[in-house]
Design an enzyme around this catalytic site. Sequence first.
Site, PDB file in Angstrom:
ATOM      1  N   ASP A  60      10.573   4.017   6.316  1.00 21.28           N
ATOM      2  CA  ASP A  60      10.414   2.552   6.791  1.00 21.28           C
ATOM      3  C   ASP A  60      11.409   2.473   7.708  1.00 21.28           C
ATOM      4  O   ASP A  60      12.623   3.043   7.480  1.00 21.28           O
ATOM      5  CB  ASP A  60      10.383   1.830   5.606  1.00 21.28           C
ATOM      6  CG  ASP A  60       9.683   0.167   5.784  1.00 21.28           C
ATOM      7  OD1 ASP A  60       8.961   0.117   5.223  1.00 21.28           O
ATOM      8  OD2 ASP A  60      10.587  -0.248   6.650  1.00 21.28           O
ATOM      9  N   VAL A  78       0.777  -1.072  -0.020  1.00 22.17           N
ATOM     10  CA  VAL A  78       0.085   0.052  -0.015  1.00 22.17           C
ATOM     11  C   VAL A  78       0.849   1.204   0.163  1.00 22.17           C
ATOM     12  O   VAL A  78       0.642   2.207  -0.806  1.00 22.17           O
ATOM     13  CB  VAL A  78      -1.017   0.134   1.168  1.00 22.17           C
ATOM     14  CG1 VAL A  78      -1.645   1.253   1.349  1.00 22.17           C
ATOM     15  CG2 VAL A  78      -1.854  -1.044   1.200  1.00 22.17           C
ATOM     16  N   CYS A 131      -5.833 -10.289   2.344  1.00 21.51           N
ATOM     17  CA  CYS A 131      -6.887  -9.411   2.929  1.00 21.51           C
ATOM     18  C   CYS A 131      -8.061 -10.156   3.171  1.00 21.51           C
ATOM     19  O   CYS A 131      -8.633  -9.962   4.243  1.00 21.51           O
ATOM     20  CB  CYS A 131      -7.197  -8.201   1.887  1.00 21.51           C
ATOM     21  SG  CYS A 131      -5.837  -7.030   1.637  1.00 21.51           S
ATOM     22  N   GLU A 159      -7.855   1.830   1.337  1.00 21.01           N
ATOM     23  CA  GLU A 159      -7.112   1.352  -0.105  1.00 21.01           C
ATOM     24  C   GLU A 159      -7.927   0.104  -0.594  1.00 21.01           C
ATOM     25  O   GLU A 159      -8.254  -0.889   0.172  1.00 21.01           O
ATOM     26  CB  GLU A 159      -5.765   1.018   0.543  1.00 21.01           C
ATOM     27  CG  GLU A 159      -4.740   0.714  -0.651  1.00 21.01           C
ATOM     28  CD  GLU A 159      -4.848   1.593  -1.715  1.00 21.01           C
ATOM     29  OE1 GLU A 159      -4.373   2.726  -1.615  1.00 21.01           O
ATOM     30  OE2 GLU A 159      -5.210   1.351  -2.879  1.00 21.01           O
ATOM     31  N   PHE A 160      -8.028   0.019  -1.726  1.00 20.90           N
ATOM     32  CA  PHE A 160      -8.600  -1.085  -2.202  1.00 20.90           C
ATOM     33  C   PHE A 160      -7.902  -1.661  -3.614  1.00 20.90           C
ATOM     34  O   PHE A 160      -8.331  -2.693  -4.411  1.00 20.90           O
ATOM     35  CB  PHE A 160     -10.000  -0.628  -3.105  1.00 20.90           C
ATOM     36  CG  PHE A 160     -10.941   0.263  -2.086  1.00 20.90           C
ATOM     37  CD1 PHE A 160     -11.685  -0.478  -1.360  1.00 20.90           C
ATOM     38  CD2 PHE A 160     -10.848   1.491  -2.264  1.00 20.90           C
ATOM     39  CE1 PHE A 160     -12.726   0.015  -0.301  1.00 20.90           C
ATOM     40  CE2 PHE A 160     -11.895   2.051  -1.652  1.00 20.90           C
ATOM     41  CZ  PHE A 160     -12.614   1.562  -0.410  1.00 20.90           C
ATOM     42  N   LYS A 188      -8.059 -12.228   6.473  1.00 21.92           N
ATOM     43  CA  LYS A 188      -7.688 -11.427   7.763  1.00 21.92           C
ATOM     44  C   LYS A 188      -8.864 -10.503   7.958  1.00 21.92           C
ATOM     45  O   LYS A 188      -9.371 -10.338   9.039  1.00 21.92           O
ATOM     46  CB  LYS A 188      -6.557 -10.718   7.339  1.00 21.92           C
ATOM     47  CG  LYS A 188      -6.017  -9.740   8.355  1.00 21.92           C
ATOM     48  CD  LYS A 188      -4.727  -9.209   7.788  1.00 21.92           C
ATOM     49  CE  LYS A 188      -4.335  -7.830   8.451  1.00 21.92           C
ATOM     50  NZ  LYS A 188      -4.931  -6.718   7.817  1.00 21.92           N
TER      51      LYS A 188
END
Length: 476
Positions: free
Chosen positions: A37, A18, A305, A178-179, A308
């Site tokens: 990060d 993402v 996804c 987010e998709f 979860k």
Amino acid sequence: MLNTDKILNISIVGTGYVGLTTGVSLAYLGHRVTCVDTNPDVITRLKEKIPTIYEEGLQELLHTSYDNLEFSTTLKDHVNSSDVIFICVGTPTKDNGDADTKGVEAVAWEIGEYLEKKRERPNGDSASGGTDSIDSTPVVVNKSTVPVGTQERVRSVIEKRLKERNIDVTFYTASVPEFLREGVAILDTLYPDRIVIGTDYKQAEDTLERLYKPLLDQDFKEPDAIKRPPDYSVPAFIKTDPRSAELVKYAANAFLPMKISFINEIANLAEKLGADIDQVAHGIGADSRISASFLGAGVGWGGSCFGKDTRALLYTANEYGEELGLVRQARKTNYAQRLLMVHKLQQALNIIRGKTIAVLGLSFKPGTDDLRDSPAIDIIDKLLELGAFIKAYDPKAMDNFKQEHPELQIDYTQDEYFALEGAHALMLVTDWPQFKELDFDVAKQKMKEFVVVDGRNIFDKEKLESKGFVYRGVGR
Ligand code: UDX
């Protein structure tokens, strides 16, 4: 690409699927983006323009947008120069099924730790502009998939830390779910179906509308690697409150797997009735209220996804005394579907013990090396338990499988034909395009028995049967 007064300064915390896709895409659109990060190796590689995940078009965008990108292991130096700070860190599943938001809250704490009253905006003084000027109040956007209400917690964590520091500074919060799908993440980011913004602040809405303007108008030049789909126009722009935005994400990631589980249940019935699921899916998918996508019957869904998020949604529902029986059943159907594949094999082979099974495909879908919740794991585990020998091939995911599942003793082969050498049956788990081209005359010379379980309905049943194979698909 963008007029200077439209450029925003963005920080993105977390460079997973993402975060990195969002960062590189926003930089491509002309914004100035810092990707943060804590893993120094990741940052070093990105600084050297080496993508740390495989995504189509990522390499090209990283190169073409490099001048708009910065990479850092710390957020500290970027908090006060950012118009928008995206939180894109992982929310792993806790033992109880809920999503763990520790990482999200840690980033919120850092923002509270470093946010100062006096802010720098390298783009120039926003306050001097006319109606088009940028509100310099930062917007903290959560993009990680989080339980409903997390945005309120993010706000509280930041406020608490600011209070401890005795600093009074305004900031906004928003949720922008987010998709994107793995493998086509850049495509999904540049040409989305919708952009959903959940915030209680009008100013945050304006800043985010400005941020997404090139996507909303689709007036940017398409990158060579990721062309604008011919039938694509512009995305829907949905402004809502934070809780609804958070629930949109979970509801979408429950509805899609429910659709797949539904078609799998109908497929299992079709098989018993002598109907053909491809025809049935075609027949119902032509109804625009149903739509043809996500009606592919087979071994079922996996990935990072669906499993979860459905589990986390059920956890939340349970906390509030709601059953969500449809979602519960969609999961049950899905995991049973994996074992059904083994059952089909058992029926066709009579006995599995001592037989060699060629498993084609390990990743949860083609185009990725991701093994999270992949049907192949459960299927191989069961086959080994039943005493089979496994030869497996996957074009991208074998290294990950070796590393992540050392407990599953299998022989990895250099291509699909080597996997079929001496096999009693072929079990197709992932619909990689190259498997569709499999030459069954060659397969027949290599195999000992001629059983094919087609977990994705990609092979031609009649052709295989005419060549003397025993074919078992799903709902055919
Ligand atoms: C999904 C959602 O599509 C995305 O919007 C969300 O942000 C993350 O989860 P992804 O996991 O990358 O994306 O994969 P997707 O392409 O949606 O496929 C999910 C699983 O469903 C795969 O295992 C796939 O093989 C399976 N699938 C998909 C089917 O079994 N049948 C279908 O018709 C479609």
